[in-house]
Design an enzyme around this catalytic site. Structure first.
Site, short mmCIF file in Angstrom:
data_model
loop_
_atom_site.label_atom_id
_atom_site.label_comp_id
_atom_site.label_asym_id
_atom_site.label_seq_id
_atom_site.Cartn_x
_atom_site.Cartn_y
_atom_site.Cartn_z
CB ALA A 131 -0.81 -0.09 1.37
CE1 TYR A 132 5.99 5.45 2.53
CE2 TYR A 132 7.28 3.90 1.38
CZ TYR A 132 7.05 4.92 1.99
OH TYR A 132 8.02 5.73 1.95
CB VAL A 133 5.45 0.44 -2.58
CG1 VAL A 133 5.97 0.45 -4.23
CG2 VAL A 133 6.60 0.04 -1.86
#
Length: 222
Positions: A131-133
């Site tokens: 989700a962060y990437v």
């Protein structure tokens, strides 16, 4: 002097950036959510304005940017396992900043991203990291397509070590560590160097001082 809006104005990199902007003759405008954050920054001579990255809409962002000549997106959803905040802060905070900048007539925009976010992710990647990437990747794409005068800096693994004043910048720079203080120094330098407009560079610790590293990154793209 340029008034520079810093989204995520109480974050770790932002707090290192403000004194560098002040030293360069600019006025940092730290955009913060809580009054206690604003009080601490004002005590350091930093102008503050209220902005709730998750709750405010594009019009709220535009209002926060009023009178500014540049925007720095330095916000992040944190290192915890809250997947939703990766979307609401890292992605939507950036896209609302982009729209807000356009609506406020601010063209210059520097975004702090993360190294390697365009690379394919392994099938077993943890959901929170994915989700962060993906949030950082999509935020960078939105900025590149925005029509603004953008610079995207993609640091490697961040550390809290003292500034070294030595970095490596460039499209093909390999992963490595970099101090938050050195990231702040590169952001400040990029804001004052129009040659960095339209550039997306990885950023890690290196052998060159910041002006020389910028020159090297530019020369490597010719």
């Amino acid at each position: 002097m340029t008034r520079i809006a810093v989204v995520g104005g109480h974050g770790q990199i932002a707090r290192l950036l403000h004194p560098q902007l002040l030293a360069a003759g600019h006025e940092p405008v730290a955009l913060v959510r809580r009054e206690e954050q604003a009080e601490a920054l004002r005590a350091e001579g930093v102008t503050t304005r209220h902005l709730d990255i998750e709750a405010d809409d594009e019009a709220g962002f535009a209002a926060a940017f009023e009178g500014c000549g540049a925007v720095v997106f330095a916000a992040g959803g944190g290192a915890d396992g809250d997947i939703e905040r990766k979307r609401t802060v890292d992605l939507q905070g950036s896209t609302k900043s982009i729209v807000g900048a356009r609506d406020a007539g601010v063209r210059r925009f520097v975004q702090i991203s993360a190294i390697g976010v365009d690379d394919p992710l392994p099938a077993d990647t943890q959901d929170v990291w994915r989700a962060y990437v993906e949030a950082k990747r999509d935020a960078d794409l939105a900025l590149r397509e925005s029509g603004l005068d953008w610079t995207i800096l993609r640091p490697g693994r961040l550390t809290d070590d003292p500034a070294t004043g030595r970095v490596a910048l460039g499209v093909d720079v390999e992963r490595g560590e970099v101090t938050r203080a050195d990231v702040a120094a590169v952001v400040a330098a990029a804001l004052d160097d129009d040659r960095t407009i339209g550039r997306q560079w990885n950023l890690v610790g290196g052998e060159l001082d910041v002006p020389a590293a910028i020159d090297e990154a530019l020369s490597s793209e010719r």
